[in-house]
Design an enzyme around this catalytic site. Structure first.
Site, PDB file in Angstrom:
ATOM      1  N   ASN A  11       0.870  -1.182   0.000  1.00  0.00           N
ATOM      2  CA  ASN A  11       0.000   0.000   0.000  1.00  0.00           C
ATOM      3  C   ASN A  11       0.905   1.229   0.000  1.00  0.00           C
ATOM      4  OD1 ASN A  11      -1.785   2.063   0.487  1.00  0.00           O
ATOM      5  ND2 ASN A  11      -2.367   1.383   2.547  1.00  0.00           N
ATOM      6  N   TRP A  12       0.972   1.883  -1.155  1.00  0.00           N
ATOM      7  CA  TRP A  12       1.898   3.019  -1.284  1.00  0.00           C
ATOM      8  C   TRP A  12       1.352   4.284  -0.638  1.00  0.00           C
ATOM      9  CZ3 TRP A  12       3.808   2.637  -7.128  1.00  0.00           C
ATOM     10  CH2 TRP A  12       4.596   1.498  -7.255  1.00  0.00           C
ATOM     11  N   LYS A  13       0.087   4.247  -0.219  1.00  0.00           N
ATOM     12  CA  LYS A  13      -0.530   5.451   0.366  1.00  0.00           C
ATOM     13  C   LYS A  13      -0.296   6.636  -0.587  1.00  0.00           C
ATOM     14  CE  LYS A  13      -0.002   3.247   4.795  1.00  0.00           C
ATOM     15  NZ  LYS A  13       0.152   3.336   6.229  1.00  0.00           N
ATOM     16  N   HIS A 101      -9.386   1.242   5.212  1.00  0.00           N
ATOM     17  CA  HIS A 101      -8.092   1.424   5.877  1.00  0.00           C
ATOM     18  C   HIS A 101      -8.272   2.384   7.054  1.00  0.00           C
ATOM     19  CE1 HIS A 101      -3.938   2.564   6.602  1.00  0.00           C
ATOM     20  NE2 HIS A 101      -3.586   1.479   5.942  1.00  0.00           N
ATOM     21  N   GLU A 103      -6.590   4.766   8.098  1.00  0.00           N
ATOM     22  CA  GLU A 103      -6.357   6.187   7.780  1.00  0.00           C
ATOM     23  C   GLU A 103      -7.579   6.805   7.136  1.00  0.00           C
ATOM     24  OE1 GLU A 103      -2.702   5.580   5.611  1.00  0.00           O
ATOM     25  OE2 GLU A 103      -1.713   5.022   7.480  1.00  0.00           O
ATOM     26  N   GLU A 173      -4.918  -4.753  10.847  1.00  0.00           N
ATOM     27  CA  GLU A 173      -3.858  -3.757  11.007  1.00  0.00           C
ATOM     28  C   GLU A 173      -4.054  -2.983  12.306  1.00  0.00           C
ATOM     29  OE1 GLU A 173      -2.015  -2.504   7.017  1.00  0.00           O
ATOM     30  OE2 GLU A 173      -3.810  -1.323   7.253  1.00  0.00           O
ATOM     31  N   GLY A 179       3.132   2.418  10.722  1.00  0.00           N
ATOM     32  CA  GLY A 179       4.096   3.499  10.529  1.00  0.00           C
ATOM     33  C   GLY A 179       4.863   3.868  11.786  1.00  0.00           C
ATOM     34  N   SER A 219       3.992  -2.057  10.218  1.00  0.00           N
ATOM     35  CA  SER A 219       5.451  -2.143  10.334  1.00  0.00           C
ATOM     36  C   SER A 219       6.012  -3.514   9.940  1.00  0.00           C
ATOM     37  CB  SER A 219       5.900  -1.746  11.743  1.00  0.00           C
ATOM     38  OG  SER A 219       5.516  -0.407  12.024  1.00  0.00           O
TER      39      SER A 219
HETATM   40  P1  13P Z   1       3.368   0.438   7.639  1.00  0.00           P
HETATM   41  O1  13P Z   1       3.854  -0.843   7.008  1.00  0.00           O
HETATM   42  O2  13P Z   1       4.099   1.650   7.126  1.00  0.00           O
HETATM   43  O3  13P Z   1       3.296   0.350   9.116  1.00  0.00           O
HETATM   44  O4  13P Z   1       1.855   0.649   7.114  1.00  0.00           O
HETATM   45  C1  13P Z   1       0.945  -0.377   7.264  1.00  0.00           C
HETATM   46  C2  13P Z   1      -0.280  -0.015   6.516  1.00  0.00           C
HETATM   47  O5  13P Z   1      -1.021   0.859   6.905  1.00  0.00           O
HETATM   48  C3  13P Z   1      -0.559  -0.740   5.273  1.00  0.00           C
HETATM   49  O6  13P Z   1      -1.841  -0.487   4.827  1.00  0.00           O
END
Ligand code: 13P
Length: 255
Positions: A11-13, A101, A103, A173, A179, A219
């Site tokens: 997931n590149w966000k 997600h 976020e 998650e 993150g 992470s």
């Molecule tokens: P990280 O791997 O940067 O913790 O992010 C996880 C995430 O939100 C994947 O959707």
């Protein structure tokens, strides 16, 4: 029963414009031996503006990497300024779409009901949702993690036919691990992924529970992927930060 084919998703966000995306994808494809795809499915979920370029690249170079998206609206079309239709994603050969997600839930106020509508819309267009769930640190410390995840999964699957549940992906998650460099221990991640599967069993029955793929996210790095993947109820990973770098992501995929 044989374990399900693992799915490792990047997931590149909101990272990598379409030119960077092309470079990263070419490197990733180069780093991944063809044999890798025999045992694991690999998807990348770039920003919307990258999708067309990556679709063409995958097509022309006959890549085995699966194209995914990070979000979509639930309606096919209409007056929804700024939104993207699941039908448009399907036209771009997108196969997997992340829904709910944390976020998006937190920053864009997506509710369980909206997430459920998206799950149904993604399935309607013959793509596969990656339904996300997970608790905050406060909820974990208050022993509310199980209930939170059970509620999110149950709400997300509302109205989904059991046959469709079986081909779904659910990503656990924990928000406190996203993150932050803090990963759930493999045992904790396994316990929560088992709760996800048990919840699927309650909602859709045993076949659905046996078929659904449960990812862990938060992470994930080359150093911790192996241990996570050894857990019986973890069928893959949803990787954020470490998926931006093709070397790091390839190391995760080939754990
Ligand atoms: P990280 O791997 O940067 O913790 O992010 C996880 C995430 O939100 C994947 O959707």
């Amino acid at each position: 029963m044989a374990k399900r084919t693992p799915l490792i998703s990047g997931n590149w966000k909101m990272h990598h414009d379409h030119l960077e995306a092309i470079r990263v994808m070419q490197k990733l494809n180069f780093r991944l031996p063809l044999d890798a795809y025999k045992t694991v499915d690999v998807s990348v979920h770039p920003p919307f503006t990258d999708l067309r370029a990556l679709q063409t690249l995958i097509d022309v170079d006959e890549m085995s990497i699966i194209l995914g998206a990070q979000h979509c609206h639930w309606e096919d079309k209409g007056a929804f300024t700024g939104e993207v239709s699941p039908a448009f994603l399907k036209k771009l050969n997108v196969s997997l779409v992340i829904a709910g997600h944390s976020e998006r839930r937190e920053l864009f106020h997506e509710t369980d009901e909206m997430v459920n509508k998206k799950v149904l819309a993604i399935l309607k267009h013959e793509m596969t949702p990656i339904l996300c769930c997970g608790e905050t640190l406060d909820e974990r410390e208050a022993n509310e993690a199980d209930a939170k995840v059970q509620a999110q999964v149950t709400a997300g699957l509302n109205g989904v036919a059991p046959g469709d549940v079986a081909r779904l992906v659910i990503a656990y998650e924990p928000i406190w691990a996203i993150g932050t460099g803090r990963t759930a221990t493999a045992a904790d991640a396994q316990a929560m992924c088992k709760i996800v599967r048990d919840t699927v069993k309650n909602v859709g029955g045993s076949d659905a529970a046996a078929g659904v793929r449960v990812q862990y996210g938060g992470s994930v790095k080359p150093a911790n992927i192996k241990e996570l993947m050894e857990m019986p109820d973890i069928d893959g990973a949803l990787v954020g930060g470490a998926s931006l770098d093709p070397d790091e992501f390839a190391a995760i995929v080939t754990y």
